[in-house]
Design a protein around this motif. Sequence first.
Motif, mmCIF file in Angstrom:
data_model
loop_
_atom_site.group_PDB
_atom_site.id
_atom_site.type_symbol
_atom_site.label_atom_id
_atom_site.label_comp_id
_atom_site.label_asym_id
_atom_site.label_seq_id
_atom_site.Cartn_x
_atom_site.Cartn_y
_atom_site.Cartn_z
ATOM 1 N N ALA A 135 0.858 -1.175 0.000
ATOM 2 C CA ALA A 135 0.000 0.000 0.000
ATOM 3 C C ALA A 135 0.900 1.233 0.000
ATOM 4 C CB ALA A 135 -0.896 0.003 1.234
ATOM 5 N N THR A 136 0.532 2.213 -0.792
ATOM 6 C CA THR A 136 1.368 3.407 -0.853
ATOM 7 C C THR A 136 1.268 4.183 0.454
ATOM 8 O OG1 THR A 136 -0.372 4.817 -1.741
ATOM 9 C CG2 THR A 136 0.967 3.592 -3.342
ATOM 10 N N ASN A 137 2.297 4.959 0.715
ATOM 11 C CA ASN A 137 2.321 5.758 1.938
ATOM 12 C C ASN A 137 1.157 6.736 1.988
ATOM 13 O OD1 ASN A 137 4.577 4.456 2.867
ATOM 14 N ND2 ASN A 137 6.001 5.981 2.088
ATOM 15 N N LYS A 138 0.788 7.301 0.850
ATOM 16 C CA LYS A 138 -0.323 8.263 0.820
ATOM 17 C C LYS A 138 -1.646 7.583 1.161
ATOM 18 C CE LYS A 138 1.602 11.611 -2.384
ATOM 19 N NZ LYS A 138 1.458 12.298 -3.670
ATOM 20 N N ILE A 139 -1.835 6.391 0.653
ATOM 21 C CA ILE A 139 -3.080 5.664 0.919
ATOM 22 C C ILE A 139 -3.114 5.225 2.383
ATOM 23 C CG2 ILE A 139 -4.505 3.683 0.276
ATOM 24 C CD1 ILE A 139 -4.216 5.906 -1.886
ATOM 25 N N GLN A 140 -1.985 4.752 2.893
ATOM 26 C CA GLN A 140 -1.924 4.380 4.307
ATOM 27 C C GLN A 140 -2.159 5.595 5.194
ATOM 28 O OE1 GLN A 140 1.600 1.299 4.014
ATOM 29 N NE2 GLN A 140 0.999 1.626 6.122
ATOM 30 N N LYS A 149 -2.434 -7.545 3.750
ATOM 31 C CA LYS A 149 -3.363 -8.640 4.063
ATOM 32 C C LYS A 149 -4.764 -8.077 3.858
ATOM 33 C CE LYS A 149 0.061 -11.196 5.445
ATOM 34 N NZ LYS A 149 0.634 -12.114 4.521
ATOM 35 N N TRP A 150 -5.073 -7.826 2.609
ATOM 36 C CA TRP A 150 -6.220 -7.002 2.242
ATOM 37 C C TRP A 150 -7.533 -7.472 2.836
ATOM 38 C CZ3 TRP A 150 -3.703 -3.037 0.855
ATOM 39 C CH2 TRP A 150 -2.564 -3.131 0.057
ATOM 40 N N ILE A 172 -14.534 0.079 0.523
ATOM 41 C CA ILE A 172 -15.116 -0.169 -0.804
ATOM 42 C C ILE A 172 -14.197 0.357 -1.896
ATOM 43 C CG2 ILE A 172 -17.039 0.452 -2.329
ATOM 44 C CD1 ILE A 172 -18.815 0.356 0.248
ATOM 45 N N TRP A 173 -13.671 1.554 -1.700
ATOM 46 C CA TRP A 173 -12.765 2.155 -2.679
ATOM 47 C C TRP A 173 -11.507 1.299 -2.851
ATOM 48 C CZ3 TRP A 173 -8.036 4.825 -1.421
ATOM 49 C CH2 TRP A 173 -7.452 5.481 -2.498
ATOM 50 N N GLU A 223 -6.708 -3.311 -4.640
ATOM 51 C CA GLU A 223 -5.369 -3.553 -4.105
ATOM 52 C C GLU A 223 -5.103 -5.034 -3.880
ATOM 53 O OE1 GLU A 223 -4.129 0.301 -1.654
ATOM 54 O OE2 GLU A 223 -5.996 -0.594 -0.962
ATOM 55 N N TRP A 224 -6.125 -5.770 -3.540
ATOM 56 C CA TRP A 224 -5.975 -7.199 -3.283
ATOM 57 C C TRP A 224 -5.474 -7.942 -4.512
ATOM 58 C CZ3 TRP A 224 -9.223 -9.986 -6.429
ATOM 59 C CH2 TRP A 224 -10.304 -9.273 -6.965
ATOM 60 N N GLN A 225 -5.752 -7.421 -5.707
ATOM 61 C CA GLN A 225 -5.278 -8.085 -6.925
ATOM 62 C C GLN A 225 -3.769 -8.021 -7.047
ATOM 63 O OE1 GLN A 225 -7.476 -6.346 -10.188
ATOM 64 N NE2 GLN A 225 -8.880 -8.081 -10.221
ATOM 65 N N SER A 226 -3.170 -6.959 -6.509
ATOM 66 C CA SER A 226 -1.717 -6.832 -6.596
ATOM 67 C C SER A 226 -1.027 -7.989 -5.879
ATOM 68 C CB SER A 226 -1.255 -5.495 -6.028
ATOM 69 O OG SER A 226 -1.545 -5.432 -4.643
ATOM 70 N N THR A 227 -1.601 -8.440 -4.783
ATOM 71 C CA THR A 227 -1.037 -9.568 -4.047
ATOM 72 C C THR A 227 -1.193 -10.847 -4.860
ATOM 73 O OG1 THR A 227 -1.670 -8.471 -2.001
ATOM 74 C CG2 THR A 227 -1.054 -10.771 -1.830
#
Length: 140
Positions: free
Chosen positions: A3-8, A69-70, A122-123, A130-134
Amino acid sequence: MKATNKIQALLLVILLANLISTGIHYWDNYVNFVRYPLPGWITQPGVYLAWFGLLPFGILGYWLYSRCKWWLAYGCLGLYALTGTTTLGHYFYAPIDHFSTQMNISMLSDGLVGYSLIAFIIWSALVRREWQSTLDSNNL
């Protein structure tokens, strides 16, 4: 993919807003318990126990999110969002004019921050996926 720092940081801001808003509301609900119409099964100690019982899910949700761990994070964050969204349930037991201005502000802000956390989930899950990246990195 992390997860990017901005999103976190965004998630952290939303969680802190939830923590502050729900902390204020649950404290007021506990202190002024008799002024809040509630179902009979909710007790005064139950008010703060609910807040303290759900708080670890918010902390754990953030930790899980930061470790990609989405789905576990989404589940924990969704449970924690109940601290804010369920506050609006007071309006099932009394009309808005039954409550003081301070009580209404506390309940409405609680609902707002609770639903903002749900909107983030939801976003993250359906828009950013994001879960797809894993999944993609596991298939390399």
